[in-house]
Design a protein around this motif. Sequence first.
Motif, short mmCIF file in Angstrom:
data_model
loop_
_atom_site.label_atom_id
_atom_site.label_comp_id
_atom_site.label_asym_id
_atom_site.label_seq_id
_atom_site.Cartn_x
_atom_site.Cartn_y
_atom_site.Cartn_z
N THR A 29 0.83 -1.20 0.00
CA THR A 29 0.00 0.00 0.00
C THR A 29 0.87 1.25 0.00
O THR A 29 0.56 2.23 -0.69
CB THR A 29 -0.94 0.00 1.22
N ASP A 30 1.96 1.23 0.76
CA ASP A 30 2.86 2.39 0.81
C ASP A 30 3.49 2.67 -0.56
O ASP A 30 3.65 3.83 -0.95
CB ASP A 30 3.95 2.19 1.85
N GLN A 56 -7.16 11.94 0.83
CA GLN A 56 -8.16 10.88 0.91
C GLN A 56 -9.07 11.11 2.07
O GLN A 56 -8.76 11.65 3.05
CB GLN A 56 -7.50 9.52 1.05
N THR A 83 1.64 6.96 -6.67
CA THR A 83 0.54 7.86 -7.01
C THR A 83 0.97 9.31 -6.76
O THR A 83 0.71 10.19 -7.58
CB THR A 83 -0.72 7.52 -6.20
N GLN A 84 1.64 9.56 -5.64
CA GLN A 84 2.11 10.92 -5.34
C GLN A 84 3.15 11.36 -6.35
O GLN A 84 3.15 12.51 -6.79
CB GLN A 84 2.67 11.00 -3.92
N LYS A 102 0.85 4.34 -2.73
CA LYS A 102 0.69 5.75 -2.34
C LYS A 102 1.86 6.58 -2.84
O LYS A 102 1.67 7.69 -3.36
CB LYS A 102 0.57 5.87 -0.83
N THR A 103 3.07 6.07 -2.70
CA THR A 103 4.25 6.80 -3.16
C THR A 103 4.23 6.99 -4.66
O THR A 103 4.48 8.10 -5.16
CB THR A 103 5.54 6.05 -2.74
#
Length: 80
Positions: free
Chosen positions: A4-5, A80, A11-12, A8-9
């Motif tokens: 998941t991390d 989010q 996507t950022q 997120k990374t």
Amino acid sequence: MITTDQIKTNTQLFLDELWKQSDKGKEVVDIDIGKIDKINQNHRCLAEAYLIYLQKIGCIAYDCFGGHYLVAVKHKEVVQ
């Protein structure tokens, strides 16, 4: 396996690139998915997934015309 991390990374990082190309949200970014597709089909799917997700959570708005996405960046950070 992707965590998941990592998602997120990544996507950022994608949003950071859009932010930079949009001159900090002042300009609309034109993404030609056809050019991405010529490089690698997987990259095309990832780019489309990022765009859909970022629009769903309110970070961007986009219109799609054929293989072109016109993207307006609303937020610099993934929210989010």
